[in-house]
Motif scaffolding. Structure first.
Motif, PDB file in Angstrom:
ATOM      1  N   GLU A 175       0.914  -1.458   0.061  1.00 54.61           N
ATOM      2  CA  GLU A 175       0.076   0.049  -0.048  1.00 54.61           C
ATOM      3  C   GLU A 175       0.839   1.313   0.115  1.00 54.61           C
ATOM      4  O   GLU A 175       1.751   1.340   0.838  1.00 54.61           O
ATOM      5  N   PRO A 176       0.739   2.408  -0.777  1.00 55.18           N
ATOM      6  CA  PRO A 176       1.483   3.633  -0.941  1.00 55.18           C
ATOM      7  C   PRO A 176       1.290   4.263   0.309  1.00 55.18           C
ATOM      8  O   PRO A 176       0.052   4.375   0.907  1.00 55.18           O
ATOM      9  N   PRO A 177       2.150   4.940   0.725  1.00 55.48           N
ATOM     10  CA  PRO A 177       1.992   5.925   2.044  1.00 55.48           C
ATOM     11  C   PRO A 177       0.939   6.891   1.574  1.00 55.48           C
ATOM     12  O   PRO A 177       0.558   7.416   0.643  1.00 55.48           O
ATOM     13  N   SER A 178       0.216   7.362   2.707  1.00 54.29           N
ATOM     14  CA  SER A 178      -0.853   8.219   2.645  1.00 54.29           C
ATOM     15  C   SER A 178      -0.412   9.875   2.177  1.00 54.29           C
ATOM     16  O   SER A 178       0.480  10.038   2.877  1.00 54.29           O
ATOM     17  N   PRO A 179      -0.910  10.482   1.027  1.00 50.21           N
ATOM     18  CA  PRO A 179      -0.388  11.664   0.873  1.00 50.21           C
ATOM     19  C   PRO A 179      -1.041  12.824   1.602  1.00 50.21           C
ATOM     20  O   PRO A 179      -0.590  13.764   1.606  1.00 50.21           O
ATOM     21  N   THR A 180      -1.914  12.487   2.477  1.00 58.68           N
ATOM     22  CA  THR A 180      -2.828  13.597   3.179  1.00 58.68           C
ATOM     23  C   THR A 180      -2.125  14.166   4.518  1.00 58.68           C
ATOM     24  O   THR A 180      -2.180  15.212   4.909  1.00 58.68           O
ATOM     25  N   ALA A 181      -1.254  13.314   5.161  1.00 60.80           N
ATOM     26  CA  ALA A 181      -0.598  13.518   6.522  1.00 60.80           C
ATOM     27  C   ALA A 181       0.715  13.947   6.052  1.00 60.80           C
ATOM     28  O   ALA A 181       1.542  13.255   5.533  1.00 60.80           O
TER      29      ALA A 181
END
Length: 82
Positions: free
Chosen positions: A70-76
């Protein structure tokens, strides 16, 4: 043409002279059959080779890219300076 006429015509054809078969017909058929068998075998080998190459290429791509991760979350934003 009714049934009796058709039967008479068929009898006439059956009683007629038998056409000659070329003497080398068997040899030609064997050569053609052997050639077709070689082509079919070569085609099958080529398809297996292409399938194997596709499997190797897909495995190499999957090892490099890791599509299951799963790619890292771009929101945080990243936490730095704690």
């Amino acid at each position: 043409m009714n049934r009796a006429q058709r039967e008479a015509r068929v009898r006439q054809l059956m009683e007629g002279s038998v056409s000659r078969v070329p003497p080398d017909l068997y040899a030609q058929a064997v050569r053609r059959g052997t050639r077709l068998l070689r082509r079919r075998t070569a085609g099958r080998r080529l398809l297996w080779l292409l399938l194997f190459a596709a499997a190797v290429a897909f495995t190499g791509w999957a090892v490099v890219v890791h599509p299951w991760a799963e790619p890292p979350s771009p929101t945080a934003p990243p936490l730095t300076g704690w």
